[in-house]
Design a protein around this motif. Structure first.
Motif, PDB file in Angstrom:
ATOM      1  N   VAL A 145     -32.961 -18.120  12.472  1.00 14.11           N
ATOM      2  CA  VAL A 145     -31.484 -19.605  13.340  1.00 14.11           C
ATOM      3  C   VAL A 145     -31.875 -20.943  12.966  1.00 14.11           C
ATOM      4  O   VAL A 145     -31.167 -21.534  12.737  1.00 14.11           O
ATOM      5  CB  VAL A 145     -32.254 -19.279  15.077  1.00 14.11           C
ATOM      6  CG1 VAL A 145     -31.545 -20.108  15.914  1.00 14.11           C
ATOM      7  CG2 VAL A 145     -32.287 -17.749  15.499  1.00 14.11           C
ATOM      8  N   PRO A 146     -33.079 -20.949  12.890  1.00 16.89           N
ATOM      9  CA  PRO A 146     -33.311 -22.712  12.318  1.00 16.89           C
ATOM     10  C   PRO A 146     -32.150 -22.861  11.115  1.00 16.89           C
ATOM     11  O   PRO A 146     -31.425 -24.199  11.246  1.00 16.89           O
ATOM     12  CB  PRO A 146     -34.751 -23.195  11.636  1.00 16.89           C
ATOM     13  CG  PRO A 146     -35.033 -22.175  13.028  1.00 16.89           C
ATOM     14  CD  PRO A 146     -34.239 -20.856  13.101  1.00 16.89           C
ATOM     15  N   PHE A 147     -32.785 -22.074   9.692  1.00 11.48           N
ATOM     16  CA  PHE A 147     -31.646 -22.135   8.986  1.00 11.48           C
ATOM     17  C   PHE A 147     -30.153 -22.316   9.151  1.00 11.48           C
ATOM     18  O   PHE A 147     -29.931 -22.840   8.491  1.00 11.48           O
ATOM     19  CB  PHE A 147     -31.888 -20.698   7.591  1.00 11.48           C
ATOM     20  CG  PHE A 147     -31.293 -20.797   6.843  1.00 11.48           C
ATOM     21  CD1 PHE A 147     -30.961 -21.762   5.990  1.00 11.48           C
ATOM     22  CD2 PHE A 147     -30.182 -19.702   6.584  1.00 11.48           C
ATOM     23  CE1 PHE A 147     -30.512 -22.082   4.085  1.00 11.48           C
ATOM     24  CE2 PHE A 147     -29.382 -19.795   5.158  1.00 11.48           C
ATOM     25  CZ  PHE A 147     -30.131 -20.606   4.311  1.00 11.48           C
ATOM     26  N   ALA A 148     -29.871 -21.301   9.890  1.00 20.74           N
ATOM     27  CA  ALA A 148     -28.296 -21.051  10.296  1.00 20.74           C
ATOM     28  C   ALA A 148     -28.175 -22.116  10.669  1.00 20.74           C
ATOM     29  O   ALA A 148     -26.764 -22.925  10.627  1.00 20.74           O
ATOM     30  CB  ALA A 148     -28.297 -19.721  11.328  1.00 20.74           C
ATOM     31  N   ILE A 149     -28.786 -22.916  11.956  1.00 23.36           N
ATOM     32  CA  ILE A 149     -28.400 -24.074  12.421  1.00 23.36           C
ATOM     33  C   ILE A 149     -28.214 -25.269  11.583  1.00 23.36           C
ATOM     34  O   ILE A 149     -27.227 -26.375  11.357  1.00 23.36           O
ATOM     35  CB  ILE A 149     -28.965 -25.036  13.581  1.00 23.36           C
ATOM     36  CG1 ILE A 149     -29.364 -23.241  14.624  1.00 23.36           C
ATOM     37  CG2 ILE A 149     -28.996 -25.448  13.718  1.00 23.36           C
ATOM     38  CD1 ILE A 149     -30.612 -24.226  15.775  1.00 23.36           C
ATOM     39  N   LEU A 150     -29.312 -25.276  10.203  1.00 29.04           N
ATOM     40  CA  LEU A 150     -28.769 -26.418   9.647  1.00 29.04           C
ATOM     41  C   LEU A 150     -27.602 -26.406   8.728  1.00 29.04           C
ATOM     42  O   LEU A 150     -27.583 -26.792   8.025  1.00 29.04           O
ATOM     43  CB  LEU A 150     -30.191 -26.568   8.751  1.00 29.04           C
ATOM     44  CG  LEU A 150     -31.473 -27.003   9.212  1.00 29.04           C
ATOM     45  CD1 LEU A 150     -32.407 -27.227   8.102  1.00 29.04           C
ATOM     46  CD2 LEU A 150     -31.167 -28.455   9.330  1.00 29.04           C
ATOM     47  N   LEU A 151     -27.324 -25.175   8.366  1.00 29.68           N
ATOM     48  CA  LEU A 151     -26.392 -24.749   7.386  1.00 29.68           C
ATOM     49  C   LEU A 151     -25.257 -24.886   7.989  1.00 29.68           C
ATOM     50  O   LEU A 151     -24.090 -25.321   7.661  1.00 29.68           O
ATOM     51  CB  LEU A 151     -26.652 -22.767   7.429  1.00 29.68           C
ATOM     52  CG  LEU A 151     -25.094 -22.298   5.982  1.00 29.68           C
ATOM     53  CD1 LEU A 151     -25.416 -23.004   4.974  1.00 29.68           C
ATOM     54  CD2 LEU A 151     -26.019 -21.685   6.144  1.00 29.68           C
ATOM     55  N   MET A 152     -24.922 -24.643   9.753  1.00 30.28           N
ATOM     56  CA  MET A 152     -23.687 -25.147  10.136  1.00 30.28           C
ATOM     57  C   MET A 152     -23.916 -26.649   9.872  1.00 30.28           C
ATOM     58  O   MET A 152     -22.475 -27.080  10.229  1.00 30.28           O
ATOM     59  CB  MET A 152     -23.826 -24.713  11.856  1.00 30.28           C
ATOM     60  CG  MET A 152     -23.233 -22.802  11.794  1.00 30.28           C
ATOM     61  SD  MET A 152     -23.472 -22.304  13.384  1.00 30.28           S
ATOM     62  CE  MET A 152     -24.617 -22.325  13.479  1.00 30.28           C
TER      63      MET A 152
END
Length: 395
Positions: A353-360
């Motif tokens: 989830v943190p990775f996805a937020i950074l990616l977005m």
């Protein structure tokens, strides 16, 4: 399954002068700001569908924000509204030809599409070979949404299916805008009815689900979500609402609190969907389910009377992000896809989830850069070229 919506005219277009003295606001800044949130919803729905494991992100996608292609109707409806507002008078007085309009609209969306699609096409052909050439040609020419095959309409930069659909709407607009108010309203009513009848007929015929029994994207999904003719409904509703606001003078169709209520109802529709998806054929959610909420949202924000509208209109950062939404739409899918590929190759180096937020966040940043340093200069050059004075013919 990863299904990518997101095209528009209103999102790439800059806010337009209203030219309506009875309405004090000279620009639809609140609609510009809202474009960013709509683009964000589409991007988040794609991010939630891409992870390969069952986790909090995929749960959120399935139960709250799935079916981004249903909400992309906001952009098609906004496109009809903005085009009608900007060009109806020009067509009425003969100041704009059909050909000139189409040239301008194609040059508005096609260059940025090609900027991303060409490198993806080169990689695709290198990996697949010449057998992928028909798919590449259809995509580069923005014809893919007419082909009811997932390998075509979701090819290369998958969200470009909606640009293909938008191109059809551009070709129809000069014809629709010349209809009288009554005829356009009758046509719109017929299209709305068809948007509910078509999924029902398809469901009875065995095409009621996005995925067929083999796990492949089915014909019903293409017909109700991708098919350009079906998307004419939202576009025409946008045109009708534009005329209602313009011809109503000082008449207000909704109370001041309606804009806040419209946003709440739009979010509520997403949540309600999760409780109905097992009971109703899911192709209804491609367009029909969201039509009332989307129309309410666009009309309420277009009137711009409530506190929510005034707040959105006053947020300079949100207006800028709304103007970047076309670039965000173009770049987000390749970034998300490659980003998640790297994530799994590195054996999930951090929580998903943190990775996805950074990616977005990276997607938003790249969208801002592409808009500021590529899209805007390119569009200024194109407008300068289109608006150049005609050379006098030799005597």
């Amino acid at each position: 399954m990863t299904v990518h919506p997101g095209a528009r005219d209103a999102p790439p277009a800059a806010p337009v002068e209203t030219g309506t003295p009875s309405r004090p606001r000279s620009r639809f800044e609140q609609l510009t700001a809202m474009r960013f949130f709509a683009s964000l919803l589409v991007m988040v729905s794609h991010a939630a569908m891409m992870p390969r494991t069952d986790n909090a992100l995929s749960w959120f996608g399935r139960n709250v924000i799935d079916y981004g292609h249903g909400r992309v109707g906001f952009f098609f409806m906004l496109s009809g509204f903005v085009l009608c507002h900007a060009y109806e008078a020009k067509f009425a007085r003969g100041a704009l030809t059909y050909r000139a309009f189409l040239v301008r609209r194609v040059l508005r969306i096609w260059p940025l599409h090609m900027l991303v699609a060409v490198p993806l096409a080169a990689w695709f052909l290198w990996r697949i070979g010449t057998e992928g050439l028909p798919i590449v040609v259809a995509n580069l020419l923005l014809l893919q949404s007419w082909i009811p095959m997932y390998d075509y309409f979701a090819s290369l930069n998958a969200p470009s299916w909606s640009l293909s659909t938008e191109l059809f709407l551009y070709t129809m607009f000069p014809l629709l805008v010349m209809l009288s108010r009554r005829r356009l309203q009758v046509l719109c009513a017929g299209l709305v009815i068809w948007s509910f009848v078509a999924p029902a007929v398809l469901a009875l015929a065995g095409y009621g689900h996005v995925m067929d029994e083999n796990g492949a994207v089915g014909f019903g999904y293409w017909f109700t979500a991708i098919n350009p003719v079906m998307r004419l409904t939202e576009f025409t509703i946008g045109m009708v609402m534009c005329r209602l606001l313009r011809d109503g003078d000082d008449r207000h169709w909704l109370p001041r609190w309606a804009d806040g209520a419209a946003i709440v109802s739009f979010v509520a529709a997403m949540v309600v969907f999760s409780s109905l998806r097992e009971r109703i054929p899911d192709i209804f959610f491609n367009q029909a389910f969201y039509l009332p909420a989307v129309a309410f949202l666009v009309l309420a924000l277009a009137e711009g009377r409530g506190r929510t509208s005034r707040w959105l209109a006053g947020q300079r950062t949100l207006r800028f992000l709304g103007e970047t939404s076309f670039a965000l739409y173009i770049v987000h899918s390749p970034i998300l896809r490659r980003g998640f590929d790297v994530y799994y190759r590195l054996d999930a180096p951090m929580p998903l989830v943190p990775f996805a937020i950074l990616l977005m966040g990276l997607c938003v940043a790249v969208g801002c850069i592409v808009h500021s340093f590529i899209e805007q200069p390119m569009q200024r050059a194109i407008r300068s070229w289109l608006d150049r004075p005609a050379r006098p013919s030799p005597a």
